[in-house]
Design a protein around this motif. Structure first.
Motif, PDB file in Angstrom:
ATOM      1  N   LYS A 124       0.833  -1.194   0.000  1.00  0.00           N
ATOM      2  CA  LYS A 124       0.000   0.000   0.000  1.00  0.00           C
ATOM      3  C   LYS A 124       0.870   1.247   0.000  1.00  0.00           C
ATOM      4  CE  LYS A 124      -1.694   1.568   3.885  1.00  0.00           C
ATOM      5  NZ  LYS A 124      -2.479   1.750   5.128  1.00  0.00           N
ATOM      6  N   MET A 125       0.242   2.367  -0.353  1.00  0.00           N
ATOM      7  CA  MET A 125       0.904   3.665  -0.250  1.00  0.00           C
ATOM      8  C   MET A 125       0.612   4.224   1.140  1.00  0.00           C
ATOM      9  SD  MET A 125       2.581   4.909  -2.953  1.00  0.00           S
ATOM     10  CE  MET A 125       2.332   6.687  -2.975  1.00  0.00           C
ATOM     11  N   TYR A 126       1.655   4.523   1.866  1.00  0.00           N
ATOM     12  CA  TYR A 126       1.496   5.038   3.223  1.00  0.00           C
ATOM     13  C   TYR A 126       1.577   6.557   3.252  1.00  0.00           C
ATOM     14  CZ  TYR A 126       2.107   0.415   5.386  1.00  0.00           C
ATOM     15  OH  TYR A 126       1.962  -0.887   5.793  1.00  0.00           O
ATOM     16  N   THR A 127       0.665   7.187   3.981  1.00  0.00           N
ATOM     17  CA  THR A 127       0.873   8.568   4.382  1.00  0.00           C
ATOM     18  C   THR A 127       1.706   8.538   5.664  1.00  0.00           C
ATOM     19  OG1 THR A 127      -1.065   8.696   5.830  1.00  0.00           O
ATOM     20  CG2 THR A 127      -1.393   9.194   3.475  1.00  0.00           C
ATOM     21  N   TYR A 128       2.175   9.689   6.098  1.00  0.00           N
ATOM     22  CA  TYR A 128       2.951   9.694   7.344  1.00  0.00           C
ATOM     23  C   TYR A 128       2.083   9.256   8.516  1.00  0.00           C
ATOM     24  CZ  TYR A 128       1.120  13.726   9.917  1.00  0.00           C
ATOM     25  OH  TYR A 128       0.334  14.556  10.665  1.00  0.00           O
ATOM     26  N   ARG A 129       0.789   9.588   8.489  1.00  0.00           N
ATOM     27  CA  ARG A 129      -0.108   9.162   9.567  1.00  0.00           C
ATOM     28  C   ARG A 129      -0.253   7.647   9.584  1.00  0.00           C
ATOM     29  NH1 ARG A 129      -3.039  13.323  11.926  1.00  0.00           N
ATOM     30  NH2 ARG A 129      -3.224  15.254  10.691  1.00  0.00           N
ATOM     31  N   ASP A 130      -0.443   7.050   8.405  1.00  0.00           N
ATOM     32  CA  ASP A 130      -0.547   5.593   8.314  1.00  0.00           C
ATOM     33  C   ASP A 130       0.695   4.942   8.905  1.00  0.00           C
ATOM     34  OD1 ASP A 130      -2.938   5.850   6.896  1.00  0.00           O
ATOM     35  OD2 ASP A 130      -1.921   5.812   4.951  1.00  0.00           O
ATOM     36  N   ASN A 153      10.197  11.409   0.672  1.00  0.00           N
ATOM     37  CA  ASN A 153       9.395  11.868  -0.469  1.00  0.00           C
ATOM     38  C   ASN A 153       8.608  10.755  -1.153  1.00  0.00           C
ATOM     39  OD1 ASN A 153      11.379  10.542  -1.912  1.00  0.00           O
ATOM     40  ND2 ASN A 153      12.161  12.362  -2.964  1.00  0.00           N
ATOM     41  N   SER A 154       8.735   9.523  -0.650  1.00  0.00           N
ATOM     42  CA  SER A 154       7.933   8.435  -1.211  1.00  0.00           C
ATOM     43  C   SER A 154       6.600   8.278  -0.485  1.00  0.00           C
ATOM     44  CB  SER A 154       8.710   7.114  -1.136  1.00  0.00           C
ATOM     45  OG  SER A 154       8.791   6.654   0.205  1.00  0.00           O
ATOM     46  N   LEU A 155       6.434   8.982   0.628  1.00  0.00           N
ATOM     47  CA  LEU A 155       5.180   8.875   1.375  1.00  0.00           C
ATOM     48  C   LEU A 155       4.076   9.647   0.657  1.00  0.00           C
ATOM     49  CD1 LEU A 155       6.425   9.423   5.051  1.00  0.00           C
ATOM     50  CD2 LEU A 155       6.029   7.255   3.858  1.00  0.00           C
ATOM     51  N   ALA A 156       2.891   9.068   0.625  1.00  0.00           N
ATOM     52  CA  ALA A 156       1.745   9.762   0.048  1.00  0.00           C
ATOM     53  C   ALA A 156       1.368  10.943   0.940  1.00  0.00           C
ATOM     54  CB  ALA A 156       0.567   8.802  -0.092  1.00  0.00           C
ATOM     55  N   LYS A 157       0.842  11.989   0.338  1.00  0.00           N
ATOM     56  CA  LYS A 157       0.418  13.155   1.098  1.00  0.00           C
ATOM     57  C   LYS A 157      -0.934  12.900   1.759  1.00  0.00           C
ATOM     58  CE  LYS A 157       3.810  15.913  -0.297  1.00  0.00           C
ATOM     59  NZ  LYS A 157       4.877  16.365   0.621  1.00  0.00           N
ATOM     60  N   ASP A 158      -1.090  13.391   2.961  1.00  0.00           N
ATOM     61  CA  ASP A 158      -2.402  13.455   3.582  1.00  0.00           C
ATOM     62  C   ASP A 158      -3.136  14.606   2.881  1.00  0.00           C
ATOM     63  OD1 ASP A 158      -4.523  14.389   5.328  1.00  0.00           O
ATOM     64  OD2 ASP A 158      -3.672  13.107   6.879  1.00  0.00           O
ATOM     65  N   LYS A 159      -4.017  14.279   1.935  1.00  0.00           N
ATOM     66  CA  LYS A 159      -4.567  15.288   1.021  1.00  0.00           C
ATOM     67  C   LYS A 159      -5.304  16.403   1.746  1.00  0.00           C
ATOM     68  CE  LYS A 159      -4.910  12.166  -2.932  1.00  0.00           C
ATOM     69  NZ  LYS A 159      -5.822  11.527  -3.914  1.00  0.00           N
ATOM     70  N   GLU A 160      -6.125  16.047   2.720  1.00  0.00           N
ATOM     71  CA  GLU A 160      -6.892  17.073   3.430  1.00  0.00           C
ATOM     72  C   GLU A 160      -5.961  18.033   4.174  1.00  0.00           C
ATOM     73  OE1 GLU A 160     -10.309  17.443   6.921  1.00  0.00           O
ATOM     74  OE2 GLU A 160      -9.865  15.494   6.005  1.00  0.00           O
ATOM     75  N   MET A 161      -4.978  17.471   4.850  1.00  0.00           N
ATOM     76  CA  MET A 161      -4.026  18.295   5.595  1.00  0.00           C
ATOM     77  C   MET A 161      -3.180  19.145   4.657  1.00  0.00           C
ATOM     78  SD  MET A 161      -1.294  16.846   8.339  1.00  0.00           S
ATOM     79  CE  MET A 161       0.325  17.614   8.463  1.00  0.00           C
ATOM     80  N   PHE A 162      -2.776  18.543   3.536  1.00  0.00           N
ATOM     81  CA  PHE A 162      -1.952  19.258   2.564  1.00  0.00           C
ATOM     82  C   PHE A 162      -2.715  20.452   1.973  1.00  0.00           C
ATOM     83  CE2 PHE A 162      -0.069  19.920  -1.664  1.00  0.00           C
ATOM     84  CZ  PHE A 162       1.278  20.008  -1.326  1.00  0.00           C
ATOM     85  N   GLN A 163      -3.990  20.260   1.674  1.00  0.00           N
ATOM     86  CA  GLN A 163      -4.798  21.337   1.119  1.00  0.00           C
ATOM     87  C   GLN A 163      -4.993  22.464   2.122  1.00  0.00           C
ATOM     88  OE1 GLN A 163      -8.348  19.310  -0.144  1.00  0.00           O
ATOM     89  NE2 GLN A 163      -7.449  18.603  -2.076  1.00  0.00           N
ATOM     90  N   GLN A 164      -5.088  22.118   3.389  1.00  0.00           N
ATOM     91  CA  GLN A 164      -5.293  23.128   4.430  1.00  0.00           C
ATOM     92  C   GLN A 164      -4.026  23.936   4.697  1.00  0.00           C
ATOM     93  OE1 GLN A 164      -6.656  20.888   7.818  1.00  0.00           O
ATOM     94  NE2 GLN A 164      -8.781  20.845   7.130  1.00  0.00           N
ATOM     95  N   LEU A 165      -2.872  23.263   4.676  1.00  0.00           N
ATOM     96  CA  LEU A 165      -1.635  23.899   5.118  1.00  0.00           C
ATOM     97  C   LEU A 165      -0.729  24.378   3.986  1.00  0.00           C
ATOM     98  CD1 LEU A 165      -0.603  21.464   8.012  1.00  0.00           C
ATOM     99  CD2 LEU A 165      -1.786  23.658   8.205  1.00  0.00           C
ATOM    100  N   GLY A 166      -0.769  23.690   2.843  1.00  0.00           N
ATOM    101  CA  GLY A 166       0.222  23.956   1.803  1.00  0.00           C
ATOM    102  C   GLY A 166       1.484  23.157   2.076  1.00  0.00           C
TER     103      GLY A 166
END
Length: 305
Positions: A124-130, A153-166
Motif C-alpha cells: 500500500k501507499m502510506y501517508t505519514y499518519r498511516d 518523499n515516497s510517502l503519500a500526502k495526507d490530502k486534506e491536511m496538505f490542502q489546508q496547510l500547503g
C-alpha cells in the motif's frame, strides 16, 4: 505547566559531574567521536540519489544490533524486502549470500529476525499518519529502538491536511509529529531525504582533489529546504564520489548537526568526514583497514533480550 526546577537542578548537576548518559557507540572512535545512537532522536539523513544512503544506514543499524542488541523497524519503499534482507544478512556474515552454506544463511536469518522488523512497502501507499499508526502498533509487539523511513518523499500526502496547510507548513507539521512521536515512544527515527537538483550542479573547483565532481549537499539543500535541519536532533549527510576512478568505494559521512553534544557526538569538519571504505562485494565497511564487524562478534549464536 512550568519547568520543574528540581528536575532541572538534577540534570544540571549530572552535567557538572560528568555523569550524563551518552548514546550508544558504534565501536570505532572515528565514528563515535562525532556520532552515537541516541534514543528519542529525530535523525535526518541527506544525500544525492544513488550514493548509497540506504546501504550506509542499514550497515550502521546492523552494527548497533551486534554491539548493543538494538532492534529496528524498517520502511523502505524504494527497495524490496528481499534486497533489504540480503544486505542485512551479508553485512552480518561479511560475505555474499550466493555460495554461503545453509548453516550460515540460517544464522544470518536468526540474527535478522531477532533485530529487524520490516513493513511491506509494496502492499500500500502510506501517508505519514498511516506509517506512524502502524509503527505505534508494532512497537507494542516488538519494542524496537529505531525506525528507518526511506525515503520521506515516497510517502503519500495526507490530502486534506496538505490542502489546508500547503507544502511548506505540511512538512513542518509532519516533522513535528515525527519528533514528538520519538520523544513519546523513546524511539529514534532515521528519516532519509534527497537533495534538490540544484545541489547536483555544484562542483568542486579545479584546484580541489575531487575537481569537477558534485560536492556534498549542505543542510539547506534538502528537498523542502532548511526546515528539515531545523526540526532534527541530528543530521547526517552521506556522500560518495561515484564517478571517481579510485574513491568511488568510499562513503563519506558528514555529521552536519548534533543538537545535544553533552550526550555524545559533534559535527565533523567539512573537509574531514567519516570515511567508510567498502569491502569487496559490498558486504561491509572498514575504517583505516579495520573491519567494523569482527568474526568473533558474529560467531555468537544467541543475542540476549
Amino acid at each position: 505547566m512550568i519547568v520543574s526546577y528540581a528536575d532541572l537542578n538534577n540534570k544540571l548537576d549530572l552535567i557538572r559531574r560528568g555523569k550524563v548518559k551518552t548514546g550508544y557507540e558504534f565501536g570505532h572512535h572515528r565514528i563515535d567521536t562525532n556520532f552515537v545512537f541516541k534514543m528519542s532522536d529525530l535523525n535526518i539523513v541527506l544525500g544525492h540519489a544513488n550514493v548509497g544512503k540506504t546501504t550506509v544506514v542499514l550497515y550502521l543499524m546492523v552494527l548497533q544490533s551486534i554491539k548493543n542488541n538494538l532492534v529496528w523497524l524498517v520502511y523502505s519503499s524504494e527497495n524490496t524486502a528481499s534486497s533489504i534482507a540480503t544486505k542485512i544478512c551479508e553485512f552480518y556474515l561479511g560475505k555474499v549470500l550466493k555460495g554461503s552454506t545453509q548453516e550460515e544463511l540460517q544464522k544470518a536469518l536468526d540474527f535478522m529476525m531477532q533485530h529487524f522488523v520490516m513493513i511491506d512497502a509494496e502492499q500500500k501507499m502510506y501517508t505519514y499518519r498511516d506509517l506512524i499508526e502502524e509503527a505505534t502498533d508494532l512497537h507494542i509487539q516488538h519494542e524496537f529502538d529505531g525506525f528507518m523511513i526511506d525515503p520521506y518523499n515516497s510517502l503519500a500526502k495526507d490530502k486534506e491536511m496538505f490542502q489546508q496547510l500547503g507544502g511548506h507548513e505540511y512538512d513542518y507539521e509532519v516533522l513535528t509529529h515525527f519528533r514528538n512521536w520519538c520523544k513519546d515512544r523513546k524511539v529514534s527515527i532515521w528519516l532519509c531525504t534527497h537533495a534538490v537538483t540544484e545541489a547536483l550542479r555544484k562542483k568542486h573547483p579545479a584546484s580541489h582533489e575531487y575537481a569537477g565532481l558534485a560536492i556534498p549537499p549542505s543542510m539547506s539543500d534538502t528537498e523542502g529546504g532548511g526546515k528539515y535541519s531545523n526540526r532534527s536532533d541530528s543530521m547526517l549527510i552521506i556522500h560518495r564520489y561515484v564517478a571517481h576512478a579510485t574513491e568511488w568505494m568510499y562513503s563519506h559521512i558528514h555529521v552536519a548537526k548534533i543538537k545535544e553534544i553533552e550526550t555524545g557526538g559533534r559535527p565533523t569538519s567539512r573537509d574531514e568526514p567519516i570515511k567508510l571504505r567498502s569491502l569487496p562485494d559490498n558486504v561491509g565497511f572498514e575504517i583505516d583497514g579495520q573491519n567494523l564487524i569482527s568474526k568473533k562478534e558474529t560467531t555468537q549464536s544467541n543475542f540476549p533480550f
